[in-house]
Write a protein that holds these residues in place. Structure first.
Motif, PDB file in Angstrom:
ATOM      1  N   TYR A   1      57.641  46.445  36.677  1.00  0.00           N
ATOM      2  CA  TYR A   1      56.308  45.637  37.435  1.00  0.00           C
ATOM      3  C   TYR A   1      56.633  45.823  38.795  1.00  0.00           C
ATOM      4  O   TYR A   1      57.693  46.285  39.359  1.00  0.00           O
ATOM      5  CB  TYR A   1      56.803  44.325  36.644  1.00  0.00           C
ATOM      6  N   PRO A   2      55.615  45.398  39.441  1.00  0.00           N
ATOM      7  CA  PRO A   2      55.620  45.721  41.040  1.00  0.00           C
ATOM      8  C   PRO A   2      56.629  44.641  41.846  1.00  0.00           C
ATOM      9  O   PRO A   2      56.472  43.594  41.572  1.00  0.00           O
ATOM     10  CB  PRO A   2      54.035  45.211  41.218  1.00  0.00           C
TER      11      PRO A   2
ATOM     12  N   ASP B   1      48.156  43.056  41.312  1.00  0.00           N
ATOM     13  CA  ASP B   1      48.919  42.707  40.144  1.00  0.00           C
ATOM     14  C   ASP B   1      49.193  43.806  39.116  1.00  0.00           C
ATOM     15  O   ASP B   1      49.558  44.959  39.679  1.00  0.00           O
ATOM     16  CB  ASP B   1      47.556  41.865  39.129  1.00  0.00           C
ATOM     17  N   GLN B   2      49.663  43.448  37.931  1.00  0.00           N
ATOM     18  CA  GLN B   2      50.391  44.623  37.199  1.00  0.00           C
ATOM     19  C   GLN B   2      49.530  45.970  36.918  1.00  0.00           C
ATOM     20  O   GLN B   2      49.812  46.932  37.036  1.00  0.00           O
ATOM     21  CB  GLN B   2      50.838  44.108  35.907  1.00  0.00           C
ATOM     22  N   ASN B   3      48.066  45.470  36.745  1.00  0.00           N
ATOM     23  CA  ASN B   3      47.116  46.745  36.512  1.00  0.00           C
ATOM     24  C   ASN B   3      46.887  47.429  37.858  1.00  0.00           C
ATOM     25  O   ASN B   3      46.707  48.725  37.677  1.00  0.00           O
ATOM     26  CB  ASN B   3      45.717  45.985  36.138  1.00  0.00           C
TER      27      ASN B   3
ATOM     28  N   PHE C   1      49.307  47.798  39.994  1.00  0.00           N
ATOM     29  CA  PHE C   1      50.406  48.435  40.109  1.00  0.00           C
ATOM     30  C   PHE C   1      50.489  49.873  39.309  1.00  0.00           C
ATOM     31  O   PHE C   1      50.577  51.109  39.526  1.00  0.00           O
ATOM     32  CB  PHE C   1      51.656  47.661  39.609  1.00  0.00           C
ATOM     33  N   ILE C   2      49.930  49.775  37.900  1.00  0.00           N
ATOM     34  CA  ILE C   2      49.907  51.007  37.026  1.00  0.00           C
ATOM     35  C   ILE C   2      48.983  51.860  37.596  1.00  0.00           C
ATOM     36  O   ILE C   2      49.312  53.224  37.571  1.00  0.00           O
ATOM     37  CB  ILE C   2      49.447  50.517  35.762  1.00  0.00           C
TER      38      ILE C   2
END
Length: 254
Positions: A206-207, A213-215, A217-218
């Protein structure tokens, strides 16, 4: 038979130019397929060609993952430079080696055989060479700019940097593009990506940097590594040497 990776931090006298020193030795008895990840460093590498010959090269910034093969019995020492070193130690632009490298003259970087016998000898000699290079007074704006970028690990806006160093964002971006072949924002994104390695290597998916946000970050991890944070963390077949090196460093410090 094993893959040996060692790292060391520079002393404070050269820490504004040098991020770290590294050694890699492939004693596995086989060629190792590997992926270089963008990490925000400019690398000077000294690699053995055969028992008596060493080749010196410099690699510019990486903005995409690059596939390489580590030869059998390869031994390589390297210096991971911060960007301030490009102008004040090398005195030239590196935009021509973006995502690439080139062989350089050993006029300055002269290592004797005894300097390459051990990692400690290499670090000592490399530091001596760096300290011996005549350096003009560093532009205070550039020094402060890079101090802010590195202390924030890239999680800082162009506007914030510009306002704090009293240097317009347009001028900073011109400097970055001319010297390094990349925009300031692009470099900060890469540095933030590189700083996530230590969390991902511990399975923290997780960031922990300033990602939206997480999206986001991915997407950023996949953009610069070609894989998801989960795949990067698993590091199948030790494909990503940056992750291998961090895990080894963490186990050494535990």
């Amino acid at each position: 038979m094993s893959l040996i990776i060692q790292s060391a931090l520079p002393d404070i006298a050269i820490s504004h130019f040098v991020h770290s020193f590294w050694m890699l030795e492939n004693n596995t008895g086989k060629e190792i397929p590997s992926t270089l990840l963008p990490n925000g460093m400019v690398d000077l590498a000294v690699m053995n060609i055969d028992a008596d010959n060493w080749e010196i090269s410099i690699r510019g910034l990486d903005t995409v993952p690059s596939e390489v093969n580590i030869p059998i019995d390869a031994k390589m020492y390297s210096i991971g430079f911060k960007l301030l070193a490009v102008e004040y130690l090398f005195g030239d632009s590196i935009k021509d080696v973006l995502n690439d490298g080139k062989i350089i003259s050993d006029t300055i970087w002269q290592f004797k055989k005894s300097d390459l016998d051990t990692f400690e000898n290499f670090c000592f000699k490399a530091a001596e060479i760096i300290k011996s290079i005549f350096i003009e007074e560093i532009d205070i704006r550039k020094k402060k700019l890079f101090e802010m970028i590195y202390s924030a690990e890239g999680s800082v806006t162009v506007t914030e940097l510009s306002e704090n160093v009293f240097w317009s964002s347009r001028q900073i971006n011109r400097y970055f593009n001319q010297q390094f072949g990349i925009s300031l924002k692009g470099y900060c994104n890469i540095l933030r990506f590189g700083s996530s390695f230590k969390h991902i290597s511990k399975g923290k998916l997780y960031p922990e940097q300033n990602f939206t946000d997480q999206n986001h970050f991915i997407k950023q991890i996949k953009k610069y590594s070609g894989v998801t944070p989960k795949e990067l963390s698993k590091n199948k077949d030790n494909r990503f040497m940056d992750i291998v090196a961090i895990i080894k460093a963490n186990s050494k410090n535990d």
